[in-house]
Design a protein around this motif. Structure first.
Motif, mmCIF file in Angstrom:
data_model
loop_
_atom_site.group_PDB
_atom_site.id
_atom_site.type_symbol
_atom_site.label_atom_id
_atom_site.label_comp_id
_atom_site.label_asym_id
_atom_site.label_seq_id
_atom_site.Cartn_x
_atom_site.Cartn_y
_atom_site.Cartn_z
ATOM 1 N N ARG A 183 0.846 -1.191 0.000
ATOM 2 C CA ARG A 183 0.000 0.000 0.000
ATOM 3 C C ARG A 183 0.885 1.246 0.000
ATOM 4 N NH1 ARG A 183 -5.143 -0.447 0.471
ATOM 5 N NH2 ARG A 183 -5.368 1.688 1.201
ATOM 6 N N LEU A 184 0.430 2.240 -0.740
ATOM 7 C CA LEU A 184 1.157 3.499 -0.851
ATOM 8 C C LEU A 184 0.213 4.646 -0.494
ATOM 9 C CD1 LEU A 184 2.790 2.790 -4.332
ATOM 10 C CD2 LEU A 184 3.905 2.559 -2.107
ATOM 11 N N CYS A 185 0.763 5.664 0.109
ATOM 12 C CA CYS A 185 -0.056 6.840 0.436
ATOM 13 C C CYS A 185 0.797 8.097 0.284
ATOM 14 C CB CYS A 185 -0.625 6.735 1.846
ATOM 15 S SG CYS A 185 0.615 6.713 3.154
ATOM 16 N N LYS A 186 0.127 9.209 0.054
ATOM 17 C CA LYS A 186 0.844 10.480 -0.071
ATOM 18 C C LYS A 186 -0.027 11.611 0.454
ATOM 19 C CE LYS A 186 1.429 12.426 -3.964
ATOM 20 N NZ LYS A 186 1.819 12.783 -5.355
ATOM 21 N N TYR A 187 0.636 12.651 0.930
ATOM 22 C CA TYR A 187 -0.036 13.836 1.460
ATOM 23 C C TYR A 187 0.114 14.971 0.459
ATOM 24 C CZ TYR A 187 -0.839 17.904 4.476
ATOM 25 O OH TYR A 187 -1.295 19.091 5.013
ATOM 26 N N ARG A 188 -1.029 15.445 -0.029
ATOM 27 C CA ARG A 188 -1.056 16.512 -1.026
ATOM 28 C C ARG A 188 -0.119 16.179 -2.188
ATOM 29 N NH1 ARG A 188 -3.949 20.885 0.746
ATOM 30 N NH2 ARG A 188 -4.268 21.115 2.996
ATOM 31 N N GLU A 189 0.866 17.058 -2.454
ATOM 32 C CA GLU A 189 1.781 16.846 -3.576
ATOM 33 C C GLU A 189 3.121 16.276 -3.123
ATOM 34 O OE1 GLU A 189 0.675 17.078 -6.575
ATOM 35 O OE2 GLU A 189 -1.241 17.724 -5.726
ATOM 36 N N TYR A 190 3.183 15.796 -1.885
ATOM 37 C CA TYR A 190 4.422 15.201 -1.386
ATOM 38 C C TYR A 190 4.629 13.821 -2.008
ATOM 39 C CZ TYR A 190 4.833 18.891 2.124
ATOM 40 O OH TYR A 190 4.969 20.102 2.746
ATOM 41 N N PRO A 191 5.863 13.253 -1.910
ATOM 42 C CA PRO A 191 6.129 11.930 -2.504
ATOM 43 C C PRO A 191 5.316 10.822 -1.828
ATOM 44 C CG PRO A 191 8.178 13.115 -2.026
ATOM 45 C CD PRO A 191 7.080 13.870 -1.349
ATOM 46 N N TRP A 192 5.219 9.709 -2.528
ATOM 47 C CA TRP A 192 4.525 8.546 -1.990
ATOM 48 C C TRP A 192 5.337 7.908 -0.866
ATOM 49 C CZ3 TRP A 192 -0.351 7.194 -3.417
ATOM 50 C CH2 TRP A 192 -0.854 7.741 -4.598
ATOM 51 N N SER A 193 4.635 7.372 0.128
ATOM 52 C CA SER A 193 5.278 6.671 1.237
ATOM 53 C C SER A 193 4.816 5.220 1.259
ATOM 54 C CB SER A 193 4.935 7.337 2.578
ATOM 55 O OG SER A 193 5.458 8.652 2.633
ATOM 56 N N LEU A 194 5.671 4.370 1.789
ATOM 57 C CA LEU A 194 5.386 2.937 1.858
ATOM 58 C C LEU A 194 4.546 2.629 3.091
ATOM 59 C CD1 LEU A 194 6.149 0.189 0.495
ATOM 60 C CD2 LEU A 194 8.024 0.060 2.139
ATOM 61 N N SER A 195 3.532 1.794 2.911
ATOM 62 C CA SER A 195 2.683 1.389 4.030
ATOM 63 C C SER A 195 2.464 -0.116 3.950
ATOM 64 C CB SER A 195 1.343 2.131 3.998
ATOM 65 O OG SER A 195 0.484 1.678 5.030
ATOM 66 N N VAL A 196 3.205 -0.870 4.767
ATOM 67 C CA VAL A 196 3.080 -2.328 4.765
ATOM 68 C C VAL A 196 2.765 -2.808 6.174
ATOM 69 C CG1 VAL A 196 4.567 -2.743 2.791
ATOM 70 C CG2 VAL A 196 5.584 -2.537 5.051
ATOM 71 N N GLU A 197 1.903 -3.802 6.259
ATOM 72 C CA GLU A 197 1.544 -4.379 7.545
ATOM 73 C C GLU A 197 2.306 -5.695 7.721
ATOM 74 O OE1 GLU A 197 -2.649 -4.756 7.799
ATOM 75 O OE2 GLU A 197 -3.035 -2.599 7.675
ATOM 76 N N ILE A 198 3.491 -5.589 8.310
ATOM 77 C CA ILE A 198 4.350 -6.744 8.546
ATOM 78 C C ILE A 198 4.693 -6.793 10.019
ATOM 79 C CG2 ILE A 198 6.531 -7.879 7.986
ATOM 80 C CD1 ILE A 198 6.509 -6.429 5.310
ATOM 81 N N ASP A 199 4.408 -7.908 10.638
ATOM 82 C CA ASP A 199 4.711 -8.082 12.055
ATOM 83 C C ASP A 199 6.218 -8.251 12.214
ATOM 84 O OD1 ASP A 199 4.858 -8.634 14.720
ATOM 85 O OD2 ASP A 199 3.566 -10.406 14.686
ATOM 86 N N ASP A 200 6.869 -7.253 12.845
ATOM 87 C CA ASP A 200 8.322 -7.313 13.012
ATOM 88 C C ASP A 200 8.733 -7.621 14.445
ATOM 89 O OD1 ASP A 200 7.450 -4.993 14.112
ATOM 90 O OD2 ASP A 200 8.930 -3.684 13.174
ATOM 91 N N SER A 201 7.829 -8.249 15.210
ATOM 92 C CA SER A 201 8.173 -8.635 16.575
ATOM 93 C C SER A 201 9.208 -9.755 16.548
ATOM 94 C CB SER A 201 6.919 -9.098 17.333
ATOM 95 O OG SER A 201 6.375 -10.263 16.735
ATOM 96 N N ILE A 202 9.908 -9.935 17.670
ATOM 97 C CA ILE A 202 10.948 -10.956 17.759
ATOM 98 C C ILE A 202 10.378 -12.330 17.420
ATOM 99 C CG2 ILE A 202 12.472 -12.182 19.335
ATOM 100 C CD1 ILE A 202 13.550 -9.515 18.530
#
Length: 247
Positions: A183-202
């Motif tokens: 998933r990607l998201c961006k605010y107004r005309e700013y660059p796209w940011s990465l949005s991933v739901e990955i469990d990074d617990s030990i």
């Protein structure tokens, strides 16, 4: 009788029947209790003195104690634990090392570069049990088809949202288990940011594959995503080599 005489008469009476002594005693007791609570309470002066003395005694005793016999026992116990759990924890340690290593990650990553990383992941992990073997140029498994498509979330005409959303879908036609969505998201005309739901617990580190570790590294580095391509496809050759059979 005058007011002064009446007051003196009442005071004399209370003095004689012990009322004054009782009231003085009760209030004196309350005053002493209140003072002790302040002195012995959590932030009282006496409490601080007692805690200071306890620390001095305990620190001195613990510092001079001989722990060598316990260290020997602890070393033996840890060795045994590592022997029993080495296989289970090896992947955790490897993934943890990958996450902590200081990789040279650019501030902006192209979506096509992520696609190339995913292709390498497919080459390593694709299930070859259902693939044909190609004998035309040596012995190798047939290539698998991979694609990447970008779907942008349509904005409602009435919406005043200042955010935009999209998702990059990675698919392998020969192995659905490798399909992945970013998933990607961006605010107004700013660059796209990465949005991933990955469990990074030990606990979950042992189950993370190389591609998810790569995405977590991008997320931790807060990289920006450039959607340079929205529709890609390619053929990937599996890394695994089959055993030749000329029967």
């Amino acid at each position: 009788m005058s007011i002064e005489a009446a007051i003196k008469s009442v005071v004399d009476e209370k003095m004689n029947d012990g009322t004054i002594e009782r009231l003085v005693s009760e209030n004196l007791e309350k005053g002493i209790n209140s003072s002790l609570e302040k002195l012995l309470g959590k932030y009282g002066d006496i409490t601080e003195i007692i805690e200071k003395k306890i620390k001095e005694v305990m620190v001195g005793q613990l510092s001079s104690y001989d722990y060598s016999k316990y260290i020997v026992r602890l070393d033996a116990m840890l060795t045994e634990i590592l022997k029993r759990t080495a296989l289970d924890n090896k992947k955790i340690l490897e993934n943890f090392k990958e996450l902590m290593v200081d990789r040279d990650i650019p501030k902006v990553v192209k979506l096509s570069d992520i696609f190339e990383e995913w292709k390498r992941h497919v080459a390593r992990k694709v299930d070859t049990s259902k693939l044909e073997i190609d004998y035309n140029d040596g012995v190798a498994y047939e290539c698998v088809t991979v694609t990447m498509d970008v779907e942008r979330e349509e904005e409602r005409s009435w919406s005043s949202s200042i955010f935009k959303y999209a998702k990059a879908i990675f698919e392998c036609e020969n192995d659905d288990e490798l399909n992945f969505e970013i998933r990607l998201c961006k605010y107004r005309e700013y660059p796209w940011s990465l949005s991933v739901e990955i469990d990074d617990s030990i606990r979950s580190l042992r189950y993370l594959d190389d591609f998810k570790i790569y995405l977590l590294q991008l997320k931790q580095a807060d990289v920006k995503i450039e959607i340079d391509e929205e529709d890609l496809s390619d053929e990937v050759k599996p890394n695994k080599e089959p055993e030749a059979s000329f029967s």
